[in-house]
Every structure is written in C-alpha cells, then in structure tokens.
Design an enzyme around this catalytic site. Structure first.
Site, mmCIF file in Angstrom:
data_model
loop_
_atom_site.group_PDB
_atom_site.id
_atom_site.type_symbol
_atom_site.label_atom_id
_atom_site.label_comp_id
_atom_site.label_asym_id
_atom_site.label_seq_id
_atom_site.Cartn_x
_atom_site.Cartn_y
_atom_site.Cartn_z
ATOM 1 N N LYS A 46 0.837 -1.205 0.000
ATOM 2 C CA LYS A 46 0.000 0.000 0.000
ATOM 3 C C LYS A 46 0.871 1.253 0.000
ATOM 4 O O LYS A 46 0.684 2.158 -0.807
ATOM 5 C CB LYS A 46 -0.894 0.001 1.252
ATOM 6 C CG LYS A 46 -1.552 1.334 1.519
ATOM 7 C CD LYS A 46 -2.397 1.312 2.773
ATOM 8 C CE LYS A 46 -1.671 1.658 4.046
ATOM 9 N NZ LYS A 46 -1.432 3.080 4.292
ATOM 10 N N ASN A 47 1.839 1.295 0.917
ATOM 11 C CA ASN A 47 2.613 2.526 1.066
ATOM 12 C C ASN A 47 3.514 2.803 -0.133
ATOM 13 O O ASN A 47 3.819 3.965 -0.420
ATOM 14 C CB ASN A 47 3.427 2.491 2.356
ATOM 15 C CG ASN A 47 2.544 2.671 3.584
ATOM 16 O OD1 ASN A 47 1.359 2.979 3.450
ATOM 17 N ND2 ASN A 47 3.111 2.480 4.763
ATOM 18 N N ARG A 69 -3.625 10.953 4.601
ATOM 19 C CA ARG A 69 -2.451 11.801 4.747
ATOM 20 C C ARG A 69 -1.511 11.717 3.546
ATOM 21 O O ARG A 69 -0.872 12.709 3.173
ATOM 22 C CB ARG A 69 -1.729 11.351 6.022
ATOM 23 C CG ARG A 69 -0.487 12.072 6.302
ATOM 24 C CD ARG A 69 0.142 11.580 7.587
ATOM 25 N NE ARG A 69 1.526 11.997 7.620
ATOM 26 C CZ ARG A 69 1.928 13.208 7.939
ATOM 27 N NH1 ARG A 69 1.059 14.124 8.270
ATOM 28 N NH2 ARG A 69 3.211 13.520 7.918
ATOM 29 N N ARG A 76 1.295 14.604 13.403
ATOM 30 C CA ARG A 76 1.707 14.343 12.027
ATOM 31 C C ARG A 76 1.702 15.576 11.114
ATOM 32 O O ARG A 76 0.959 15.645 10.144
ATOM 33 C CB ARG A 76 0.844 13.234 11.424
ATOM 34 C CG ARG A 76 0.868 11.977 12.232
ATOM 35 C CD ARG A 76 0.124 10.865 11.576
ATOM 36 N NE ARG A 76 0.910 10.178 10.586
ATOM 37 C CZ ARG A 76 0.473 9.141 9.885
ATOM 38 N NH1 ARG A 76 -0.729 8.698 10.047
ATOM 39 N NH2 ARG A 76 1.243 8.549 9.004
ATOM 40 N N PRO A 77 2.541 16.557 11.411
ATOM 41 C CA PRO A 77 2.623 17.731 10.542
ATOM 42 C C PRO A 77 3.340 17.415 9.224
ATOM 43 O O PRO A 77 3.835 16.306 9.037
ATOM 44 C CB PRO A 77 3.442 18.718 11.378
ATOM 45 C CG PRO A 77 4.238 17.888 12.307
ATOM 46 C CD PRO A 77 3.465 16.613 12.535
ATOM 47 N N ASP A 98 5.704 19.759 7.970
ATOM 48 C CA ASP A 98 6.736 20.795 7.878
ATOM 49 C C ASP A 98 8.004 20.324 7.147
ATOM 50 O O ASP A 98 8.628 21.103 6.418
ATOM 51 C CB ASP A 98 7.086 21.323 9.282
ATOM 52 C CG ASP A 98 7.433 20.205 10.262
ATOM 53 O OD1 ASP A 98 6.815 19.126 10.174
ATOM 54 O OD2 ASP A 98 8.338 20.396 11.099
ATOM 55 N N LEU A 99 8.368 19.056 7.319
ATOM 56 C CA LEU A 99 9.607 18.584 6.663
ATOM 57 C C LEU A 99 9.445 18.559 5.138
ATOM 58 O O LEU A 99 10.389 18.838 4.399
ATOM 59 C CB LEU A 99 10.006 17.197 7.157
ATOM 60 C CG LEU A 99 10.290 17.031 8.639
ATOM 61 C CD1 LEU A 99 10.881 15.648 8.903
ATOM 62 C CD2 LEU A 99 11.235 18.094 9.151
ATOM 63 N N ASP A 121 4.545 0.403 12.144
ATOM 64 C CA ASP A 121 3.324 -0.167 11.572
ATOM 65 C C ASP A 121 3.102 -1.627 11.984
ATOM 66 O O ASP A 121 2.088 -2.223 11.612
ATOM 67 C CB ASP A 121 3.348 -0.070 10.039
ATOM 68 C CG ASP A 121 3.069 1.347 9.558
ATOM 69 O OD1 ASP A 121 2.710 2.194 10.386
ATOM 70 O OD2 ASP A 121 3.202 1.598 8.341
HETATM 71 C C1 UD1 Z 1 4.684 6.612 6.441
HETATM 72 C C2 UD1 Z 1 3.750 5.452 6.244
HETATM 73 C C3 UD1 Z 1 3.153 5.027 7.579
HETATM 74 C C4 UD1 Z 1 4.261 4.749 8.596
HETATM 75 C C5 UD1 Z 1 5.244 5.913 8.680
HETATM 76 C C6 UD1 Z 1 6.455 5.623 9.547
HETATM 77 C C7 UD1 Z 1 2.879 5.870 4.017
HETATM 78 C C8 UD1 Z 1 1.702 6.222 3.186
HETATM 79 N N1 UD1 Z 1 2.680 5.881 5.354
HETATM 80 O O1 UD1 Z 1 3.918 7.687 6.953
HETATM 81 O O2 UD1 Z 1 2.376 3.852 7.362
HETATM 82 O O3 UD1 Z 1 3.684 4.551 9.878
HETATM 83 O O4 UD1 Z 1 5.731 6.243 7.353
HETATM 84 O O5 UD1 Z 1 7.101 4.487 9.117
HETATM 85 O O6 UD1 Z 1 3.926 5.546 3.515
HETATM 86 N N2 UD1 Z 1 6.793 14.292 10.758
HETATM 87 C C9 UD1 Z 1 6.907 15.623 11.043
HETATM 88 N N3 UD1 Z 1 6.917 16.509 10.002
HETATM 89 C C10 UD1 Z 1 6.808 16.103 8.713
HETATM 90 C C11 UD1 Z 1 6.695 14.742 8.434
HETATM 91 C C12 UD1 Z 1 6.702 13.846 9.480
HETATM 92 O O7 UD1 Z 1 6.989 16.024 12.213
HETATM 93 O O8 UD1 Z 1 6.806 16.955 7.819
HETATM 94 C C13 UD1 Z 1 6.813 13.311 11.871
HETATM 95 C C14 UD1 Z 1 5.554 12.475 11.971
HETATM 96 O O9 UD1 Z 1 4.550 13.146 12.726
HETATM 97 C C15 UD1 Z 1 6.073 11.237 12.657
HETATM 98 C C16 UD1 Z 1 7.468 11.080 12.072
HETATM 99 O O10 UD1 Z 1 7.818 12.362 11.566
HETATM 100 O O11 UD1 Z 1 6.154 11.443 14.044
HETATM 101 C C17 UD1 Z 1 7.617 10.065 10.966
HETATM 102 O O12 UD1 Z 1 6.607 10.291 10.010
HETATM 103 P P1 UD1 Z 1 6.790 9.908 8.472
HETATM 104 O O13 UD1 Z 1 7.952 8.986 8.322
HETATM 105 O O14 UD1 Z 1 6.768 11.156 7.681
HETATM 106 O O15 UD1 Z 1 5.452 9.102 8.213
HETATM 107 P P2 UD1 Z 1 4.518 9.167 6.940
HETATM 108 O O16 UD1 Z 1 5.327 9.363 5.714
HETATM 109 O O17 UD1 Z 1 3.377 10.046 7.201
#
Ligand code: UD1
Length: 422
Positions: free
Chosen positions: A22-23, A94, A123-124, A126-127, A308
């Site tokens: 899926k991801n 998301r 889950r922002p 910002d990155l 996950d």
């Molecule tokens: C992806 C997966 C999700 C998995 C996660 C971590 C997909 C569609 N989803 O989610 O199933 O649980 O990776 O392995 O691939 N964060 C920030 N700012 C940002 C981006 C992220 O603070 O701009 C934080 C998030 O809140 C979280 C952490 O970084 O605490 C990791 O998130 P991230 O790796 O970005 O997860 P996703 O890509 O959303």
C-alpha cells in the site's frame, strides 16, 4: 458500518499470498504526475486508500484505469488541468500530500489541502515543505491549504532532514527528479518503499543514486517518460500475517515476498521463540512452543522495528510468557489498541510512549473498536488467540490497508467473517 467477527479456533496452517505494498503504491501513483507519458503499475493492492488516491489524481485531470480487477493501474497525466488537491479528498488520507512535490516540479505550482489520515498523533508536514523551500519554492499557508510556487521551476538543493520522514523523503525525491541541477537528500528514509519509488523513477528516466542509504543524490532532468513497474511486496502485510501462527500456533507460508524486506522484525520473532525460515518465494513461520517469550521492542525508522507492526506485536505479547516493554518512538499517540486489548483480558500499562505488557495464558473474546488501520488488525490477531468471539467494530480502517483479510485468514483455518452493518 461493517464489523469483523473472529472466533478463537486454535492453530492456523496454510499459505497466504502477499500483495503489493500500500505505502509503495501510494507514492508510485502520484509519480505519474511527473510525466505526460503513461505509468503502469502491476501488483497493485486493492484497497480503499488506493481508491482515494485514484479519486485525488482524477480530480487533477490524471487518468487512472484499474485493470485486472485493480491489480494493474494504467495511469496517464497527459491531460492534467488542475493543480489543486481539495480538502474533501485530502482529509481522508495523509498520503495525499505526496501529489505536492510532483505537481510543483512539473507545473511550477500546486495548492494542496493540509492532510488528515489515521489519528495517531499530530503528524505535521513541515519537513515536506522545508524540502521544497530548499529547492527554491515559495510557500504560503492559507485557509488550510499549502500554496506552493516555483514559476521558473525548482532548482537542486541540499535538503537535510532533522529526523527521518518517509513521506518527506518521497515527496522531495519526486520533486528533485525535475529540478535544475543536483539535489542531495541527507538523513533520508531508507524504507523499501523509497527504494521501489527510486527504481520506478529511474525507469521513467530519472537520475538517482543512493536510495536505500541515508543520502540520496538526484541529478535533475528536463522531462520524464513512461514506464511499467511492479509494486514491491507489502512488508507490513507480511509481518502482520507472520504473527498469525505466532499468536494462534501452527505453521504458515507467506508467498510473493522476501525476508529481506523485514530484517529487525524477524529478529524479534526469533527472540520470541518463533521459527522463521526463508522459502523460495517467501517465508515460513512456525510456532512450536506452547507460548511465545516476552521480547522488548523499540520502533524505529527502517531498518529498525516498524511502527506499523507495533500494535500487532503487542497483540502477540499479550499472551507471551513474561513481561515486555514496547516503546513507540515514531508516533506519540499510537497505543489506542491497548485499551481495546484490555477488554480482552490483556494486562497492559501505558505511560507516555511506553507500554508494559504482561502476558496472560489466555485472552477472552469481547466486542472491541478499531481505532486506526494497524490497531484494527491487531485486534483481529488477538481474536485468533482468544477464547470465544471477538467482534471488531469500525473496520473501515482495516479496508484502507488490508486486502481481503477475511479470505486470507480464512484460508489458513481461522474462523473469521464480515458482518455487514447498516
Ligand atoms: C509513512 C507510512 C506510515 C508509517 C510511517 C512511519 C505511508 C503512506 N505511510 O507515513 O504507514 O507509519 O511512514 O514508518 O507511507 N513528521 C513531522 N513533520 C513532517 C513529516 C513527518 O513532524 O513533515 C513526523 C511524523 O509526525 C512522525 C514522524 O515524523 O512522528 C515520521 O513520520 P513519516 O515517516 O513522515 O510518516 P509518513 O510518511 O506520514
């Protein structure tokens, strides 16, 4: 709303085929926006999240044609006419934010609503946004939308992530393929889904080095072409079903997948006393002992233990011999399955990001509520080992990420059925 009824039924035995991730699919689909030539994905999973991404791409003017019952997605972004991703679709998932990089890179402009998704923390994004800024984009946040502009196109830059983000790495990687010059992604995510995306982009003509390591270098090109790409196996579906015989007893082979996708998780299963043997086309998992042993887990970015699979692993620890400590380092609010497992007789204490689980010899079936995608499946797994009936309500979360879960678990002898609600 549909529910799933599981009746604890002893050991499970047989074979489960694993579908495409899926991801991976959710980032490969927006990659179509980078090119006006067709991108075809094979081995796509049939899930509601994929339908949501199909609807989102459709709303931009891209075509996504599901073939072979949805296993193949034939996509074209030849006629994209909108660069605005509306709140009504984005709020459902998301991963919708992943259209931002491709739209901005190809059209120099994008408006994307800020996303929703599973309720597992703030889950922002910002990155993601900082990465685009490092590539010369101008950003504005207004009315719940991100407005991103790069009228003269993106330019290569040095993007250093303060911590690892899968989505931000994917978004930046896609955008950088069409930027002028060289982009370096530092502290990039190393997940197999990133490697899969890089391989697909390379087939489209992108110049990428270093995927699967923490530094990815992308040399921008003027345009990308079409490609056909097979979606990598879903390591989270794989890990989830590896836990079925570990929890209920028995021996199950998972096919169309590879142990190479899931390193740290296998070590933890082995430490719990579960036998894991690679096979020609996948992996066999067998529980020989009466009970598994308690094992501590800390979730980490790949190649560490995946967040996950934390909920599912906790379901197993609920009947383990001893006390285990599960530490959640990726999301701050990802123990919502714990109170539901308590209803089934588990012993769990949650303090912030840490859960202490003391195994009990036998869980008891109960009505429970699915709160997010992985939590829902953890309750089903717990139901396999429980005495009596477990009714998992609100399974729409499950349908986002698990294809035909009743059929797959039914095929290995689990007693599981969907109860259609109003
Ligand atoms: C992806 C997966 C999700 C998995 C996660 C971590 C997909 C569609 N989803 O989610 O199933 O649980 O990776 O392995 O691939 N964060 C920030 N700012 C940002 C981006 C992220 O603070 O701009 C934080 C998030 O809140 C979280 C952490 O970084 O605490 C990791 O998130 P991230 O790796 O970005 O997860 P996703 O890509 O959303």
């Amino acid at each position: 709303m549909d529910s799933i009824l599981v009746t604890g039924n002893g050991p499970v035995n047989g074979e489960i085929p694993i579908t495409g991730a899926k991801n991976a699919c959710l980032t490969l689909m927006p990659a179509t926006l980078l090119s006006d030539e067709p991108l075809t994905l094979t081995n796509a999973p049939r899930l509601s999240d994929i339908k949501t991404m199909t609807a989102l791409l459709g709303s931009l003017g891209a075509e996504v044609q599901p073939l072979q019952g949805g296993k193949v997605l034939a996509m074209s972004s030849h006629n994209v006419e909108s660069q605005r991703a509306e709140y009504d679709i984005v709020r459902k998932m998301r991963a919708s934010i992943l259209v931002l990089g491709p739209l901005l890179a190809r059209f120099g402009y994008a408006e994307v609503s800020l996303p929703g998704g599973c309720a597992i923390g703030a889950r922002p994004v910002d990155l993601h946004l900082k990465a685009f800024e490092a590539m010369g984009a101008e950003l504005e946040l207004k009315d719940g939308y991100v407005f991103a502009r790069a009228p003269k196109g993106l330019r290569g830059g040095r993007v250093e992530f303060p911590f690892v983000s899968v989505g931000a790495t994917e978004n930046a990687l896609m955008a950088a393929t069409l930027a002028k010059g060289t982009t370096q992604l530092i502290n990039a995510a190393r997940e197999p889904e990133i490697v899969d995306l890089a391989q697909a982009l390379r087939k489209m003509g992108a110049q990428i080095d270093g995927e699967g390591t923490d530094t990815i270098t992308i040399q921008g090109v003027d345009r990308l072409g079409g490609a056909t790409h097979q979606v990598v196996a879903d390591r989270i579906e794989m890990g989830t079903y590896m836990l079925a015989p570990a929890i209920a007893g028995g021996s199950v082979e998972l096919t169309n997948c590879s142990v190479d996708l899931i390193g740290a998780f296998i070590d933890k299963l082995a430490a719990a006393g579960v036998e894991v043997t690679p096979t020609e086309n996948g992996v066999r998992v067998t529980r020989t002992a009466d009970r598994v042993r308690a094992v501590d887990v800390i979730t980490e970015p790949y190649p560490g233990f995946p967040t996950d699979l934390q909920a599912q692993f906790m379901a197993m620890m609920c009947t383990a011999d001893g006390t285990s400590v599960l530490e959640e380092k990726i999301f701050e609010n990802r123990f919502m399955h714990a109170p539901e497992l308590l209803r089934m007789g588990a012993q769990i204490e949650v303090h912030g990001g840490t859960a202490r689980v003391t195994g009990v010899p036998q869980l008891k079936g109960a009505p429970v509520m699915a709160t997010d995608l992985r939590a829902s499946v953890s309750l089903i797994l717990a139901g396999l080992a429980a005495k009596g009936e477990t009714l998992v309500n609100r399974v729409y979360h499950l349908d986002r990420g698990y294809e035909h879960v009743e059929e797959k678990l039914g095929a290995i002898g689990a007693k599981i059925e969907r109860v259609t609600g109003s």
